[in-house]
Scaffold this active site. Structure first.
Site, PDB file in Angstrom:
ATOM      1  N   HIS D  15      11.403   1.241 -37.140  1.00 15.31           N
ATOM      2  CA  HIS D  15      12.444   2.129 -37.651  1.00 15.31           C
ATOM      3  C   HIS D  15      12.089   3.586 -37.326  1.00 15.31           C
ATOM      4  CE1 HIS D  15      10.529   2.801 -41.959  1.00 15.31           C
ATOM      5  NE2 HIS D  15       9.671   3.013 -41.013  1.00 15.31           N
ATOM      6  N   CYS D  34       7.173  10.069 -39.813  1.00 14.35           N
ATOM      7  CA  CYS D  34       8.130   8.953 -39.787  1.00 14.35           C
ATOM      8  C   CYS D  34       9.413   9.345 -39.062  1.00 14.35           C
ATOM      9  CB  CYS D  34       8.466   8.491 -41.201  1.00 14.35           C
ATOM     10  SG  CYS D  34       7.041   7.796 -42.057  1.00 14.35           S
ATOM     11  N   HIS D  40       8.570   3.996 -34.932  1.00  9.06           N
ATOM     12  CA  HIS D  40       7.283   3.313 -35.109  1.00  9.06           C
ATOM     13  C   HIS D  40       7.608   2.018 -35.846  1.00  9.06           C
ATOM     14  CE1 HIS D  40       8.126   5.490 -38.772  1.00  9.06           C
ATOM     15  NE2 HIS D  40       7.371   4.615 -39.412  1.00  9.06           N
ATOM     16  N   HIS D  42       6.302  -1.516 -38.709  1.00  6.19           N
ATOM     17  CA  HIS D  42       5.487  -2.054 -39.793  1.00  6.19           C
ATOM     18  C   HIS D  42       5.537  -3.583 -39.812  1.00  6.19           C
ATOM     19  CE1 HIS D  42       5.117   1.920 -41.596  1.00  6.19           C
ATOM     20  NE2 HIS D  42       6.422   2.076 -41.524  1.00  6.19           N
ATOM     21  N   ASP D  80      13.798  -9.645 -38.804  1.00  4.74           N
ATOM     22  CA  ASP D  80      12.496  -9.833 -38.162  1.00  4.74           C
ATOM     23  C   ASP D  80      12.544  -9.504 -36.666  1.00  4.74           C
ATOM     24  OD1 ASP D  80       9.823 -10.533 -37.849  1.00  4.74           O
ATOM     25  OD2 ASP D  80      10.298 -12.619 -37.392  1.00  4.74           O
ATOM     26  N   HIS D  81      11.526  -8.752 -36.198  1.00  4.44           N
ATOM     27  CA  HIS D  81      11.425  -8.355 -34.791  1.00  4.44           C
ATOM     28  C   HIS D  81      12.655  -7.572 -34.327  1.00  4.44           C
ATOM     29  CE1 HIS D  81       7.819 -10.764 -34.733  1.00  4.44           C
ATOM     30  NE2 HIS D  81       7.539 -10.260 -33.545  1.00  4.44           N
ATOM     31  N   GLU D 124       5.504  -2.177 -47.464  1.00  5.04           N
ATOM     32  CA  GLU D 124       5.674  -1.562 -46.143  1.00  5.04           C
ATOM     33  C   GLU D 124       4.325  -1.476 -45.432  1.00  5.04           C
ATOM     34  OE1 GLU D 124       8.213   2.304 -44.912  1.00  5.04           O
ATOM     35  OE2 GLU D 124       6.336   2.743 -45.905  1.00  5.04           O
TER      36      GLU D 124
END
Lengths: 140, 140, 140, 140, 140, 140
Positions: D15, D34, D40, D42, D80-81, D124
């Site tokens: 994100h 951020c 970047h 998580h 996801d991904h 996170e």
């Protein structure tokens, strides 16, 4: 919409559990090896959880830089890498983790903006932890 | 001032999930590989959390030696290194972790001093956990 | 350039440690409560580490889908949610974690492509783990 | 008897925190690194906790296969991904973890059987987590 | 006397695994959902281990402030909160964790004092990790 | 067949890092806040790894009751819940974790049966650990 943000901080400190109003034998019975004369120590994990409205523009409960600064000033500076028994806050109270928790909570509550609610949890070891929250709070 | 003390205990046990009142196919559907005929096992983590007043002299919620003794007698001795299906408490109930949690809670509640409130959490694996607390309790 | 890729898999199984060639008292002395008659169980973590050249095009030591499939077939299917004492591989050997490790290693070594080296580690609890590697291997 | 079952799921996503209605400098102040332009990511842990009556026959709060299927469909497949900023749900909302939590909760609440109550927690990083529960719910 | 000091650092980054010299279908086969077009991300743990003589006066293998400064400059600044695909070091190499590990190692080796040996480990998720060490090194 | 058994033990101790042959300013530079006058503390994890032949009858590398007894006597009794600076072993050596590791290793090596090889690892915090092994040992 309200949500709750939790953040972990880690500090290392030493303490000796000993209550001056109890006899040597009573201290031994209550605190066991935690009453050893020269003290010992722990890596404490302090979990600070704040609740509040999610800001519609930023999508955040609170400003993390401000929260970190507040915890740095109110928790890390006074307690990290210290011998708890030598500190002002433990002049009248044995530095058990219960009392450390109350002391940390008192400081954070005083410093936190009014719009945020607070819960605090302190882990003393990987097998021992302590929690506190307001009886009339919606936070548990 | 009230606070809450949590303490983790670890036990290893085996179980087979199988309900005699269901057909073989239903057991397979409900429990999947947990219904394998010869059983399997887990390292369970039992988290016992007690709430109470912090004693003004000792700075503690409760005597840890007493709490550990009580958990040793009520939880570790009956359940650690056992096959749950062979135990008295699971004669009428399938030894799911939900039922293990209820059984552990029943035993601890009976043994714990009245002045302390109780919450119990059992982790079955690192991805699965179960909790219970009184509906009218201030503990969650 | 060579590198090493480690991957963790989790399985739940039960076992009873008991050696038929020893007396009841000797079993009790060697295995303690692990010799309890109806068995107990664990969440085992199996850490598979393979070493090899990093492929210049893909940037990977090995194909993860293939590795996962191989571990599924050689480790998860035979051992997950099983009672180890009932399995072929433990007919002649007590299902200690040492022997489970050797059995897992034997199976993986047979199935792994020749160009990859292998190390295996099995954790039985959060406080107990077992490792094996070839004496002439560069892997430790 | 009611109990609460918690289950952890893990997803990896990227994100960038950036709010179009704020200036570049304000974004920098609110989100720090951020807000870096290319994003970047998580490894998020999503903890889903459901409360309900323990079924007298099966000894379970709910069918795990159904719960896993529901989470697969409502959480893993959409998030996801993925790069959260490119998703429908974050067209009008900055993909902070607070907003991801609300989005996940909205989807699970819509899909979960009425007889089950719900709490959701998203981690996170190992030091940051977010929780949400109904104000009138008995779950915390 | 020699000893080995390990230190963990955490960084968050995003990446997309895609190899330009492979077809779309081959990329899909090799990388699966890691090839999703807009990328995803991870919390990476970088474990830096240095070996050396314990200084007779200070009792330490190396100066921690210097080591932290070196890792800040060589690892955290270039990689934390970045999209790996946009970085110089991954212009010619797919940003797999294998290649991230090599890149981190190359930078640390260049910067570390000659008297210290080096091993590096990068964890991509709680189930995946990568290691590297010199073939002629005594470190594994 | 040889295998390696690792076992984790946890102890809590306090220390102050201060080297009498260095000036106050040099101590401050080398040890930072670890040189605070009244000390601080840690939860140390001591990982003891022993290598040996797997006994053909018992399927074990060594007798766990004996190993635990040996570690209790050589590590837990002298170091747990102590102030390291007050102990005999740190009269001439600063109680860094490097020196604690050497001291623990010296004691274990003296007490361990000849047929077993030894590696020791001490974790000081969740981000800091120290290892030692013999240069001519096959153990790393």
């Amino acid at each position: 919409m309200r949500a709750y943000l939790g953040r972990r901080y880690r500090l290392s400190a030493s303490h000796r559990l000993f209550c001056a109003s109890l006899s040597e034998a009573e201290n031994q019975k209550v605190y066991g090896k935690c009453a050893n004369p020269y003290g010992h120590g722990h890596n404490y994990t302090v979990e600070v959880m704040v609740g509040g409205e999610i800001d519609g523009a930023t999508g955040m409960v609170c400003d993390l830089t401000e929260l970190d600064g507040l915890v740095e000033r109110e928790v890390m500076e006074p307690f990290d890498h210290q011998n708890l028994n030598t500190l002002e806050g433990f002049r009248a109270a044995v530095p058990t983790t219960e009392n450390l928790l109350l002391e940390i909570r008192r400081r954070l509550e005083r410093a936190l903006p009014r719009r945020l609610t607070l819960a605090v949890r302190v882990e003393e070891t990987s097998n021992n932890f302590f929690e506190y929250w307001d009886e009339d709070s919606e936070m548990r």
